[in-house]
Each structure stands twice: as structure tokens, then as C-alpha cells.
Write a protein that holds these residues in place. Structure first.
Motif, short mmCIF file in Angstrom:
data_model
loop_
_atom_site.label_atom_id
_atom_site.label_comp_id
_atom_site.label_asym_id
_atom_site.label_seq_id
_atom_site.Cartn_x
_atom_site.Cartn_y
_atom_site.Cartn_z
N TYR A 1 -0.20 -3.17 -8.79
CA TYR A 1 -0.04 -3.45 -7.36
C TYR A 1 -1.15 -4.33 -6.82
O TYR A 1 -0.97 -5.00 -5.79
N THR B 1 -1.51 1.56 -12.18
CA THR B 1 -1.07 1.40 -10.79
C THR B 1 -1.94 0.40 -10.05
O THR B 1 -1.44 -0.48 -9.35
N ILE B 2 -3.26 0.53 -10.20
CA ILE B 2 -4.17 -0.40 -9.54
C ILE B 2 -3.94 -1.82 -10.04
O ILE B 2 -3.89 -2.79 -9.27
N TRP C 1 0.83 -1.20 0.00
CA TRP C 1 0.00 0.00 0.00
C TRP C 1 0.88 1.26 0.00
O TRP C 1 0.59 2.23 -0.70
N THR D 1 2.18 1.60 -3.44
CA THR D 1 1.09 2.03 -4.33
C THR D 1 0.86 3.53 -4.23
O THR D 1 0.73 4.23 -5.24
N ASP E 1 10.00 2.48 -9.25
CA ASP E 1 8.70 2.74 -9.86
C ASP E 1 8.71 4.06 -10.63
O ASP E 1 8.08 4.18 -11.68
N SER F 1 3.61 5.25 -5.91
CA SER F 1 3.50 5.15 -7.36
C SER F 1 2.48 6.15 -7.91
O SER F 1 2.71 6.79 -8.94
#
Length: 314
Positions: free
Chosen positions: A187, A183-184, A65, A68, A148, A71
Motif C-alpha cells: 500500500y 501490507t506496508i 489508508w 491498509t 485483499d 488489510s
């Protein structure tokens, strides 16, 4: 008065059609950009699990998280404005910046290869006793977000190249949507990968024989999967970094290295018949990885020599 109302409605209709056309441009741009960036997305998904491997299960999802959020910050707060400004005012700077990022990726990948070949390790690793777990976790997260940033820059640059003919607003929205969706996706997949062993453990406690067998299979497979992903992540750094450098040299008027890589690609494609597209792509990827390994190793050696000369660690 009626005529004024009719004119107003006509204006509203024109605005609505323009908005609809703009949304169509955004949707088309998102689809094109997402498809073109797929290769880098795979690399990102392969690289990231290595930053989580070895931590206790209760820290895996919080770490993912944190990465994420980093990112999303990279893509939406840093790269999106920079990409739009550079494309508008200084487009010639995009290629050198991407090449610098590619060289950094190549350095990271080459350093991992040198360590695996018996070279000196730099900094704490999970193979050594960790004196401060919180600090070590913070360092790992920072390293993941830094990597990233480079991969995200490549994704955003690819996306930008697919929507450069669109309006400024359409470009901005398309890049933002691509950044969030990728991104979703990346990760989310990473979270599933690193928690598969927990899923396996849960299944072994189920009453059904098939569920227990599947759980045991997942538990046995996970160390292998993570080890393979670690190797894939290292190769991905070299492949993407070398590919960025080759493409950048071509853009800057030095096409010879890229032509050699493309020659390998075409030769393998012609020699393997129906499997030509697969082996051709693989040939170019290997050639790019070799370029990344050579250049990254040179940078790694120079960096470590300078660090030793200054009496400092990595």
C-alpha cells in the motif's frame, strides 16, 4: 550460595541462547515466506489502484489508508489466528478454503472481462453519475478489502508453508511480521502510484526546465499507467485465482489440470533457451489465467442468472 548463583546464570544463558535461536528461526522464516509470496504481492499491488482511480485527489490517500487498515485487520486479526489454528488442528481444510477464495478471485476477474467485452455492468461505476459519493466510496473500500482478504489468505498460506516446521511462537511471529511488512510495502507502493500525477503537477510549477519536463511527462504517463495497472489487476485476479485452483486440485489428488499447465511451462522454457525461465513462468501464468477465466465466467453467468431470476441487481 555462589554455586546457586552460577546455576542461575547458566539457566539465564540457556534461555538467552534459546531466545536467540528462536529469533533466528523467525528471521529465516520471514525471509523465505516473503520471497515465496512475492508473486501474490505483485498481484495485490496491481489490483488495488483500480479501487482508487477516479476519485478526487483529496480522497485518494484516505481511501488507501482505509484499505491498509482493513488489510492489516484481515492478516493479523482474521487470517493469522485461523492459519495457526487450522495448521494445528485441521490442516486438511486449508486447501479447500484457499480454492474457494481462488474461485472468488476468478469470478471477480472474469466479471471485469465480461464487462469490458460489452457485457452488462453491475452496480454503479465511475463511468456513471454517482448519486452518493460517500456510499460509493464505502462500497469501493469494502470491495478492495474483500479482494485483499483473498490475496492475503494466499500470502499467509504461502508464508505458513515455509515455516510449518518451526515452533508455534516462531510461526506466529513470522506470519505477523510478513503480514505487516507486505501490507506496508504494497500500500506504500500504491500510494506512490496514485499520487504520481500530483507530483507531476507540482514539478511543472518548479522554475527548472528539467523539473517541468519531468512533471509533464508524469502527467501524460499517469492515465496510461493506471489503465495498464487496471488491466494487469484483472489478469492478476484470473492468474492467481486459476493458479490457486490448479494447485488445490493437485493437492486433492486431481493432478491432471496442473500437469497440463506445467507441460505448457516446460515446453516454452525448453523452446526459448536463455529466456526459458521467463517464458516458462509466463506460460504457466497464462494457463492459470485461462483456467480462472473459464471457471470465473461460469460462476459469473450463474450468479447473474440467479440474481435476475430473483429480480435483484448485482
Amino acid at each position: 550460595m555462589p554455586s546457586g548463583l552460577v546455576a542461575l546464570l547458566d539457566d539465564v544463558a540457556v534461555i538467552a541462547r534459546a531466545a536467540a535461536a528462536s529469533m533466528d528461526d523467525v528471521a529465516a522464516g520471514v525471509a523465505k515466506a516473503g520471497t515465496k509470496a512475492a508473486g501474490v504481492v505483485i498481484d495485490d499491488a496491481a489490483v488495488t489502484p483500480g479501487y482508487v482511480t477516479g476519485f478526487t485527489p483529496d480522497r485518494e490517500l484516505p481511501i488507501i489508508w482505509k484499505i491498509t487498515k482493513g488489510s492489516l485487520f484481515n492478516k493479523l486479526v482474521i487470517l493469522l489466528p485461523v492459519a495457526l489454528l487450522l495448521s494445528a488442528f485441521l490442516p486438511m481444510a486449508i486447501t479447500p478454503i484457499l480454492m474457494a477464495g481462488g474461485l472468488y478471485l476468478a469470478f471477480e476477474g472474469a466479471e471485469k472481462v465480461l464487462e469490458k467485452l460489452g457485457g452488462e455492468k453491475h452496480g454503479e461505476t465511475l463511468d456513471d453519475p454517482v448519486s452518493d459519493v460517500a456510499t460509493f466510496e464505502k462500497t469501493r473500500v469494502a470491495g478492495a478489502i474483500r479482494t485483499d482478504l483473498i490475496l492475503s489468505a494466499e500470502i499467509m498460506a504461502i508464508a505458513l508453508s515455509q515455516v510449518e516446521d518451526s515452533s508455534f511462537i516462531a510461526r506466529a511471529v513470522a506470519l505477523a511480521v510478513v503480514g505487516v511488512l507486505i501490507t506496508i510495502g504494497v500500500y506504500g507502493a500504491v500510494a506512490l502510484i496514485v499520487k504520481m500525477d500530483d507530483v507531476g503537477l507540482h514539478l511543472t510549477k518548479k522554475p527548472g526546465a528539467s523539473a517541468q519536463a519531468l512533471g509533464r511527462g508524469l502527467l501524460k504517463a499517469m492515465p496510461i499507467v493506471l489503465k495498464v495497472l487496471g488491466s494487469v489487476g484483472t489478469v492478476a485476479m484470473l492468474w492467481v485465482g486459476g493458479g490457486i485452483i490448479l494447485h488445490g486440485l493437485e493437492e486433492l489428488g486431481l493432478p491432471a489440470p496442473a500437469h497440463v499447465a506445467h507441460s505448457v511451462e516446460h515446453a516454452l522454457a525448453e523452446a526459448t533457451g536463455p529466456l526459458g525461465p521467463v517464458f516458462g513462468w509466463l506460460g504457466y501464468a497464462v494457463a492459470s489465467a485461462v483456467v480462472g477465466l473459464v471457471l470465473g465466467a461460469v460462476v459469473a453467468v450463474v450468479v447473474h442468472l440467479v440474481a435476475k431470476a430473483r429480480g435483484k441487481g448485482h
